[in-house]
Design a protein around this motif. Structure first.
Motif, PDB file in Angstrom:
ATOM      1  N   ILE A 119       0.841  -1.208   0.000  1.00  0.00           N
ATOM      2  CA  ILE A 119       0.000   0.000   0.000  1.00  0.00           C
ATOM      3  C   ILE A 119       0.876   1.258   0.000  1.00  0.00           C
ATOM      4  CG2 ILE A 119      -1.835   1.231   1.238  1.00  0.00           C
ATOM      5  CD1 ILE A 119      -2.338  -1.462   2.724  1.00  0.00           C
ATOM      6  N   ALA A 120       0.456   2.237  -0.757  1.00  0.00           N
ATOM      7  CA  ALA A 120       1.146   3.531  -0.693  1.00  0.00           C
ATOM      8  C   ALA A 120       0.107   4.638  -0.582  1.00  0.00           C
ATOM      9  CB  ALA A 120       2.002   3.747  -1.935  1.00  0.00           C
ATOM     10  N   ILE A 121       0.532   5.734   0.014  1.00  0.00           N
ATOM     11  CA  ILE A 121      -0.353   6.893   0.162  1.00  0.00           C
ATOM     12  C   ILE A 121       0.056   7.931  -0.872  1.00  0.00           C
ATOM     13  CG2 ILE A 121      -0.964   8.814   1.694  1.00  0.00           C
ATOM     14  CD1 ILE A 121      -0.493   6.945   4.074  1.00  0.00           C
ATOM     15  N   LEU A 122      -0.923   8.483  -1.549  1.00  0.00           N
ATOM     16  CA  LEU A 122      -0.670   9.564  -2.504  1.00  0.00           C
ATOM     17  C   LEU A 122      -1.364  10.812  -1.959  1.00  0.00           C
ATOM     18  CD1 LEU A 122       0.203  10.705  -5.291  1.00  0.00           C
ATOM     19  CD2 LEU A 122      -1.924   9.788  -6.223  1.00  0.00           C
ATOM     20  N   LYS A 123      -0.591  11.908  -1.846  1.00  0.00           N
ATOM     21  CA  LYS A 123      -1.178  13.125  -1.265  1.00  0.00           C
ATOM     22  C   LYS A 123      -1.169  14.260  -2.293  1.00  0.00           C
ATOM     23  CE  LYS A 123       1.645  12.886   2.335  1.00  0.00           C
ATOM     24  NZ  LYS A 123       2.297  13.177   3.620  1.00  0.00           N
ATOM     25  N   PRO A 124      -2.232  14.348  -3.094  1.00  0.00           N
ATOM     26  CA  PRO A 124      -2.225  15.390  -4.128  1.00  0.00           C
ATOM     27  C   PRO A 124      -2.546  16.780  -3.581  1.00  0.00           C
ATOM     28  CG  PRO A 124      -4.243  14.099  -4.248  1.00  0.00           C
ATOM     29  CD  PRO A 124      -3.438  13.504  -3.145  1.00  0.00           C
ATOM     30  N   VAL A 125      -3.080  16.829  -2.377  1.00  0.00           N
ATOM     31  CA  VAL A 125      -3.448  18.140  -1.825  1.00  0.00           C
ATOM     32  C   VAL A 125      -3.213  18.108  -0.313  1.00  0.00           C
ATOM     33  CG1 VAL A 125      -5.893  17.423  -1.783  1.00  0.00           C
ATOM     34  CG2 VAL A 125      -5.362  19.810  -1.619  1.00  0.00           C
ATOM     35  N   LEU A 126      -2.610  19.182   0.187  1.00  0.00           N
ATOM     36  CA  LEU A 126      -2.223  19.166   1.602  1.00  0.00           C
ATOM     37  C   LEU A 126      -3.052  20.105   2.468  1.00  0.00           C
ATOM     38  CD1 LEU A 126       1.655  18.874   1.616  1.00  0.00           C
ATOM     39  CD2 LEU A 126      -0.021  17.204   2.372  1.00  0.00           C
TER      40      LEU A 126
END
Ligand code: SF4
Length: 597
Positions: free
Chosen positions: A301-308
């Motif tokens: 699993i990986a986390i993608l953070k397009p907006v903070l």
């Protein structure tokens, strides 16, 4: 120190053998050995059906002996730089009395309950054996059934104490609140239904907040200071309408606490920032990010953070170190960085699940969300895309038919699953609007899960159970319950681990299996989730003079690979109970908390 010495000796009367060892003049190491022998004897006797121990007390005794044994371990003492045994020795024999930290009431309470557990005298079980145990067949079943009904009624009485946003009276109150807010902005009902209107009118300052709901002086000062110090703060008009106008927090205390920081929190944040920015990155996200925008703590699993950023900021947010401001335009990952993050996912075939979070990805436009899902869908090894969003709670207007239809295009059974993970904290947050938002996803066959952060504000007896029951009814499956992180600035929110364990055993266990679907977890910084229910994954290793417990958490890789363990100092049970009492709770309802390790 003499009064503390006397108090300790009185507590040691609970276990006279232990007291005799401790007051003797033997060297410390001999005492350590003798106490260990004493504990071994106790353990053997609990397993040999000791007639002096009440039924089931032996289970508590076994656990207490195990905990105390771990506290005597020299390895554990070295690990945390504190020896409980040496501390008791110094208190009793007056050694080093000038430098000795004063023991708190919490310390004595912990010790007293630990000893009661060890000798099998907790008094938590009724003396009388339940009537059904003396019978068989239908008679036993009927007696048992009426016992169970009694338990169920007790649970229901607690559950009924907590207001739900679906209650008719709450719906009426919120409608009045909405009118007040609309009037303030000179806006229309149609605008209220538009999520962009809410995002444009996020309340970001103490003056506006104070003109829409009543604030205490402290609330006002806290918000003002937060803004001056650039600590993220914001509330959407919709979420504001969930707050009662009065400032007494009688019904809405969990809702207010979610976004209105305490002065204590703001001041702690300011000093934490001054000391070191990195110290606030409690989850060590910087150390688990192979490329900007990506976090990886697990094999698949990986986390993608397009907006903070988020439409509003939860006070306890673990990402408060990197969130610049509520709904700030520069919090979106640049195209270049997003390209690199997606390329990394594409180049890492071991990842088959991506969690899109941030921040709240539903702050992105439909067009951007569609583009992102489209790119991820082209990566063949990604089988599941999880979207983490709190918008069903903070601005449910965001969940439009067109958004759901757009997302649903990528939800292809047997090929790729799209699931929503949201974040309800209290039944008072559940409203007809949030239910409608959830139902839109359900109608398209997409699952909706909830991640609950267990805080002081939803930790009263059966309070989180009330939430789980309602969540299931609106179509949300409880997924994880997180222990609040050990960041000092969020101390107001923290709950002892023992309370989480107690809640699971004495409250959640009474619910149907379809409702108690969540797992309680401690998120180990840099490593990931530790399953709190499993005693094999953590050890209680000491009690500090201020009454706080120290735990050692094992990484999830335990028995699979080498990784560091993590030492964690909890908040004090004594202090927690004091706060509950101040909030009007009857602390006897929580009396078994001490026996959870
Ligand atoms: S919704 Fe999640 S990311 Fe956003 S402020 Fe709350 S805890 Fe932080």
């Amino acid at each position: 120190m003499e009064k503390f010495r006397q108090r300790l000796l009185k507590i040691l009367d609970t276990a006279p053998e232990l007291k005799a060892i401790m007051i003797s003049e033997h060297p410390l190491e001999m005492k350590r050995k003798r106490i260990k022998d004493f504990l071994t004897d106790r353990l053997v006797s609990t397993f040999s059906d000791d007639p002096t121990i009440e039924p089931l007390e032996w289970v508590v005794a076994r656990d207490a002996i195990r905990a105390f044994s771990a506290m005597l371990s020299i390895r554990n003492e070295k690990l945390i730089g504190h020896s409980l045994l040496q501390y008791m020795e110094d208190l009793i024999h007056g050694n080093d009395s000038w430098n000795l930290k004063k023991p708190s009431s919490g310390f004595f309470s912990e010790l007293e309950h630990l000893l009661r557990g060890i000798i099998g005298n907790t008094g938590i079980y009724p003396v009388k054996v339940p009537a059904f145990m003396k019978h068989e067949g239908r008679k036993a079943a009927k007696l048992r059934s009426s016992d169970l009904s009694r338990m169920s009624r007790t649970a229901q009485r607690f559950i009924d104490r907590y207001p739900c946003g679906l209650d008719k009276s709450a719906v009426r109150r919120r409608s009045i609140n909405k009118s007040r807010i609309l009037k303030h902005y000179g806006a229309t009902e149609l605008e209220w239904e538009d999520w962009k209107w809410h995002v444009r009118h996020i309340v970001k300052d103490a003056e506006t907040l104070g003109s829409l709901i009543k604030l205490t002086n402290e609330d006002y000062r806290a918000v003002k200071l937060a803004r001056e110090q650039r600590i993220p703060f914001g509330v959407t008009p919709y979420y504001l309408s969930l707050m009662d106008y009065e400032e007494d927090r009688a019904r809405d205390y969990a809702v207010r606490a979610q976004v209105i920081p305490s002065l204590n929190y703001v001041e702690n944040m300011v000093s934490a920032r001054e000391s070191s920015e990195h110290s606030m990155d409690f989850m060590l996200e910087r150390d688990t990010s192979p490329v900007e925008g990506i976090t990886r703590r697990y094999p698949m699993i990986a986390i993608l953070k397009p907006v903070l950023t988020c439409p509003q900021i939860c006070v306890y947010c673990q990402r408060n170190w990197e969130i610049e401001d509520v709904h700030s335009s520069d919090a979106i990952l640049s195209n270049n960085k997003l390209d690199k993050a997606i390329q990394w996912l594409s180049d890492t075939p071991e990842i088959n699940e991506v969690l899109i979070t941030g921040g709240d990805p539903f702050l992105l436009s439909n067009r951007r969300i569609e583009a992102l899902l489209s790119r991820l869908s082209k990566i063949r090894h990604i089988q599941r895309i999880r979207i983490g969003t709190r918008t069903p709670v903070t601005v449910p207007q965001r969940i439009t038919e067109s958004l759901v239809r757009t997302i649903n295009r990528f939800h292809v059974p047997a090929k790729r699953e799209i699931v929503l993970v949201t974040h309800f904290e209290h039944p008072y947050e559940i409203t007809p609007q949030s239910m409608a938002a959830v139902q839109k996803f359900k109608r398209y066959g997409m699952a909706v899960y909830n991640q609950l952060v267990y805080t002081f504000y939803n930790s009263r007896k059966f309070e989180a159970s009330a939430l789980r029951l309602k969540l299931r009814l609106i179509g949300v499956t409880p997924y994880y319950t997180f222990n609040t992180k050990g960041k000092e600035e969020t101390d107001d929110f923290r709950v002892p681990i023992a309370r989480l364990l107690q809640e699971q055993k004495e409250e959640v266990r009474l619910l149907p299996g379809t409702v108690r679907t969540d797992e309680i977890v401690f998120n180990v910084p840099g490593l990931g989730k530790n399953y709190l229910r499993s005693l094999q994954q953590h050890d209680l290793i000491s009690i500090l003079p201020d009454g706080r417990r120290v735990y050692e958490f094992h990484p999830w890789e335990e028995k699979l690979a080498l990784a560091d363990t993590y030492v964690y100092t909890d908040v004090s049970i004594h202090d927690y109970l004091k706060r509950l009492k101040a909030a009007g709770e009857e602390t006897s309802h929580y009396r078994t908390i001490w026996y959870y390790y």
